[in-house]
Design an enzyme around this catalytic site. Structure first.
Site, mmCIF file in Angstrom:
data_model
loop_
_atom_site.group_PDB
_atom_site.id
_atom_site.type_symbol
_atom_site.label_atom_id
_atom_site.label_comp_id
_atom_site.label_asym_id
_atom_site.label_seq_id
_atom_site.Cartn_x
_atom_site.Cartn_y
_atom_site.Cartn_z
ATOM 1 N N LYS A 197 0.853 -1.182 0.000
ATOM 2 C CA LYS A 197 0.000 0.000 0.000
ATOM 3 C C LYS A 197 0.900 1.247 0.000
ATOM 4 O O LYS A 197 1.868 1.303 0.758
ATOM 5 C CB LYS A 197 -0.890 -0.030 1.255
ATOM 6 C CG LYS A 197 -2.111 0.848 1.166
ATOM 7 C CD LYS A 197 -3.192 0.398 2.130
ATOM 8 C CE LYS A 197 -4.364 1.350 2.112
ATOM 9 N NZ LYS A 197 -5.498 0.866 2.875
ATOM 10 N N GLU A 224 -20.348 -5.239 9.005
ATOM 11 C CA GLU A 224 -21.356 -4.421 9.675
ATOM 12 C C GLU A 224 -22.434 -5.271 10.325
ATOM 13 O O GLU A 224 -22.896 -4.981 11.438
ATOM 14 C CB GLU A 224 -21.998 -3.451 8.663
ATOM 15 C CG GLU A 224 -21.080 -2.317 8.203
ATOM 16 C CD GLU A 224 -20.071 -2.715 7.139
ATOM 17 O OE1 GLU A 224 -20.171 -3.840 6.594
ATOM 18 O OE2 GLU A 224 -19.170 -1.905 6.835
ATOM 19 N N ARG A 269 -26.007 -2.060 5.227
ATOM 20 C CA ARG A 269 -25.664 -3.478 5.224
ATOM 21 C C ARG A 269 -26.318 -4.252 6.377
ATOM 22 O O ARG A 269 -26.524 -5.453 6.276
ATOM 23 C CB ARG A 269 -24.138 -3.636 5.377
ATOM 24 C CG ARG A 269 -23.333 -3.324 4.157
ATOM 25 C CD ARG A 269 -23.349 -4.518 3.249
ATOM 26 N NE ARG A 269 -22.896 -4.183 1.915
ATOM 27 C CZ ARG A 269 -21.672 -4.363 1.478
ATOM 28 N NH1 ARG A 269 -20.749 -4.851 2.268
ATOM 29 N NH2 ARG A 269 -21.353 -4.061 0.238
HETATM 30 C C1 LIG Z 1 -19.286 -1.979 3.440
HETATM 31 C C2 LIG Z 1 -18.088 -1.103 3.608
HETATM 32 N N1 LIG Z 1 -17.587 -0.902 4.846
HETATM 33 C C3 LIG Z 1 -16.515 -0.085 4.996
HETATM 34 C C4 LIG Z 1 -15.935 0.518 3.923
HETATM 35 C C5 LIG Z 1 -14.797 1.497 4.116
HETATM 36 N N2 LIG Z 1 -13.553 1.031 3.516
HETATM 37 C C6 LIG Z 1 -13.118 1.476 2.331
HETATM 38 S S1 LIG Z 1 -11.678 0.816 1.869
HETATM 39 C C7 LIG Z 1 -11.593 -0.090 3.264
HETATM 40 C C8 LIG Z 1 -10.416 -0.973 3.498
HETATM 41 C C9 LIG Z 1 -10.322 -1.997 2.481
HETATM 42 O O1 LIG Z 1 -9.163 -2.748 2.720
HETATM 43 P P1 LIG Z 1 -8.582 -3.623 1.554
HETATM 44 O O2 LIG Z 1 -9.665 -4.327 0.846
HETATM 45 O O3 LIG Z 1 -7.497 -4.439 2.127
HETATM 46 O O4 LIG Z 1 -8.000 -2.574 0.532
HETATM 47 P P2 LIG Z 1 -6.786 -1.557 0.726
HETATM 48 O O5 LIG Z 1 -7.404 -0.277 1.200
HETATM 49 O O6 LIG Z 1 -5.854 -2.131 1.707
HETATM 50 O O7 LIG Z 1 -6.202 -1.410 -0.611
HETATM 51 C C10 LIG Z 1 -12.695 0.141 4.082
HETATM 52 C C11 LIG Z 1 -12.904 -0.473 5.398
HETATM 53 C C12 LIG Z 1 -16.510 0.283 2.660
HETATM 54 N N3 LIG Z 1 -16.032 0.865 1.551
HETATM 55 N N4 LIG Z 1 -17.570 -0.530 2.532
#
Ligand SMILES: Cc1ncc(C[n+]2csc(CCOP(=O)(O)OP(=O)(O)O)c2C)c(N)n1
Length: 635
Positions: A289, A378, A406
């Site tokens: 990242k 969630e 959700r």
């Molecule tokens: C249902 C939902 N809950 C929370 C989020 C907020 N959110 C956006 S990106 C993320 C982290 C995702 O992590 P990962 O899939 O590992 O991707 P990275 O950011 O590490 O590239 C979160 C929790 C979301 N987009 N959708």
């Protein structure tokens, strides 16, 4: 446009067709140029930086090998898809990303044919890719590939597991790319992430996995022993526990990897090989990242979406915020929760993957054993909270308003029906700004109002937020929803002594004879500004801060209905079924004949822009309110 250096190769590349014409040895340079461009644009135009920097090589390799949109490409969440936007006809428009009338920060089908499926909320990509794979098969398009790119954080979402469980029972042409950068927004959580680390680092595992796969019969569609979805999951779990197999392979999804995910040439080679393998398969890649920007690599949580920064040094610009600038609502929440938890040991905090986003990291620092980041889950967060409440704890479950969509059934079935005293804190309620349509918290008032047993509160400002948090833990016997917006508050001083808020009581906050405005939540501050302006023109407005959507303060409402012919309601949620509807329904039921004008969000999705711009666009800003009052009064 074009204030940015697009690089020698990138300047001639607009679509995947252009990319495919490059010789492979040029691709590493192209990746560098794309990365540079993203950094330059985002420095001046904030967005999701870290994730998109980590997927540049992946994106170039995918578009080099596959033929999107004939091959479906679905980005989970979509915040990592910036290079995809740059390479699929939106290179110049990229400079408008997340701006009003600009391109969206997430994949969007109406924006480009290369965005095969809209995303924004996490853990949807495998279901979507699988659905497209099944559809293609039924339509006779046997050779298309269907690719879901999903992060290790998003893989913690229940929906991803549901889709995996189904995928393994099909022979769909599905390629899941597990983009494992070892972090969600905050530090990774959950057993699954431990598992990814284990399979990434275990040499023994890597040696035996092909053997195991073959032993299990490989990717043959007919295997009778583990036929049903249920037995398949059981088999998967058993296999995990016995250490004999890989979780995905146990679900009969062929697993490849882990491989390094930032070497464009080896990714291309792997994709070319995988293209020849039919059926569901998963490729586990390891990425970094924030890759290519030292500060972002070292501080991935901060650089997930860093705001303005210096593109050369990576230093985050603090802007012109003065010492006295009001605190963000999320920090009022986080700091107050810590204060309360220090004196009330029944308090626990639960968040589905938004630990720093909602400032529950403050509670985590002081009471790690009473703070639970449960991953992007969630539904689980809400039911977990309900059960903790059933055992006498006082759970503060903080979920962004739009992500609460959700967990609707969990609120109804697990919390409200059992009347369990969970404090559901909805951060980012109302318009959230640049994240746009997928993230606005515009439906919560309407979809929660109809649920029995819920008390629903929206503070006018930070002090009311603080006081309701205090009230909630002091004297709670049934579920309470507290919804508050993104961003900074309105008061410089909010650390006052706690005062209990009387449940179901609103308050008149301005006196005037000509018209009444009933407001719910922080949008009432716009009404106060409008009233001041109107007063200068001789129009006197009464403002009632109703505070509770439910139970509504009906004695205050009676006072308004009896005192004013014209009544405006204002809310930063959809008009349908919301606060204004509640007021109007009451008036109809009691046979009042007042003119009630509802101001809220209309029946359409709101795109991205700054909150101020969007309030203007949706006529929730003070000036539009002034015009509305004048129009009503002149009738
Ligand atoms: C249902 C939902 N809950 C929370 C989020 C907020 N959110 C956006 S990106 C993320 C982290 C995702 O992590 P990962 O899939 O590992 O991707 P990275 O950011 O590490 O590239 C979160 C929790 C979301 N987009 N959708």
């Amino acid at each position: 446009m074009n204030d940015y250096n697009q690089g020698e190769l990138l300047k001639n590349i607009n679509f995947p067709e252009d990319l495919k014409k490059l010789s492979k040895d040029k691709l590493p340079q192209l990746c560098d140029e794309v990365r540079e461009y993203i950094i330059e644009v985002l420095a001046k135009n904030p967005g999701h930086l870290g994730s998109s920097l980590g997927t540049v090589e992946l994106t170039v390799a995918l578009h080099y090998v596959f033929d999107v949109p004939n091959d479906s490409l679905i980005w989970d969440v979509g915040h990592q898809a910036y290079s995809h936007k740059v390479l699929t006809g939106r290179k110049d428009d990229f400079q408008t990303i997340r701006k009003l009338n600009g391109i969206s920060g997430f994949p969007k089908t109406s924006e480009s044919k290369y965005d095969c499926f809209g995303t924004g909320h996490s853990s949807t990509s495998i279901s979507a890719a699988l659905g497209m794979a099944i559809a293609d098969k039924l339509k006779g398009n046997k050779n298309n590939e269907h690719i879901a790119v999903i992060g290790d954080g998003s893989m913690t979402g229940g929906m991803a597991f549901e889709a995996l469980n189904h995928a393994g029972d099909t022979d769909a042409n599905l390629l899941i790319i597990l983009n494992d950068n070892g972090i969600s927004i905050d530090k990774k959580v959950g057993a699954m992430s431990e598992y990814f680390t284990a399979i990434t680092t275990s040499a023994t595992y890597n040696r035996i996995k092909n053997k195991i796969w073959n032993m299990l019969g490989g990717n043959t569609p007919s295997y009778s022993k583990h036929k049903t979805l249920v037995s398949r999951s059981t088999f998967a779990l058993k296999s995990m526990f016995s250490g004999k197999s890989n979780f995905f392979e146990a679900l009969r999804i062929r697993y490849f990897g882990p491989i390094i995910g930032d070497n464009v040439l080896s990714l291309i080679k792997t994709f070319e090989d995988l293209k020849k393998i039919n059926g569901p398969k998963i490729l586990h890649i390891i990425t970094k990242k924030g890759k290519g920007m030292k500060e972002a690599e070292e501080n991935p949580t901060t650089y997930h979406a860093p705001g303005y920064f210096n593109p050369k040094t990576g230093e985050i610009e603090k802007g012109n915020l003065k010492e006295s600038t009001p605190t963000k609502f999320q920090d009022v929440f986080g700091e107050t929760l810590v204060e309360l938890a220090k004196v009330n040991d029944k308090i626990v905090g639960i968040t589905p993957a938004m630990l720093s986003g909602c400032s529950m990291n403050k509670l985590m620092e002081v009471f790690p054993e009473r703070t639970f980041d449960v991953g992007i889950a969630e539904q689980h967060a809400v039911t977990l909270s309900a059960a903790m409440a059933a055992k006498g704890l006082i759970p503060f479950c903080n979920i962004y308003s739009s992500f609460m969509q959700r967990a609707y059934d969990q609120v109804i079935h697990d919390v409200a029906l059992q009347n369990l005293p969970v404090i559901i804190c909805l951060d980012r309620a109302g318009l959230v700004g640049e994240d746009g349509a997928t993230h606005h918290g515009m439906f919560d008032l309407s979809f929660l109002r109809l649920v029995p047993n819920l008390t629903i509160f929206a503070p006018l400002n930070e002090i009311e937020l603080r006081n309701i948090l205090y009230t909630a833990q002091k004297n709670i016997h049934s579920p309470l929803v507290i919804r508050y917006p993104r961003g900074r508050g309105y008061l410089n001083e909010w650390r006052k002594d706690f005062e209990e808020i009387e449940i179901g009581k609103g308050e008149k906050i301005r006196d005037g004879k000509d018209i009444a405005i009933l407001s719910l939540g922080t949008i009432g501050n716009n009404a106060l500004i409008a009233a001041k302006e109107l007063s200068e023109e001789g129009i006197e407005v009464s403002i009632y801060n109703m505070r509770f959507l439910k139970p509504m303060d009906t004695s205050l409402l009676e006072e308004v209905l009896n005192g004013f012919k014209n009544i405006i309601t204002i809310e930063d949620g959809v008009e349908i079924g919301g606060f204004g509807s509640a007021v109007a329904e009451y008036a109809i039921d009691k046979k009042y004949k007042n003119n009630i004008y509802r101001i809220g969000l209309k029946d359409n999705f709101v795109e991205q822009g700054s909150i101020q711009e969007l309030q203007k666009l949706c006529r929730l800003d003070p000036h539009s309110l002034v015009l509305k009052v004048k129009e009503i009064i002149s009738k």
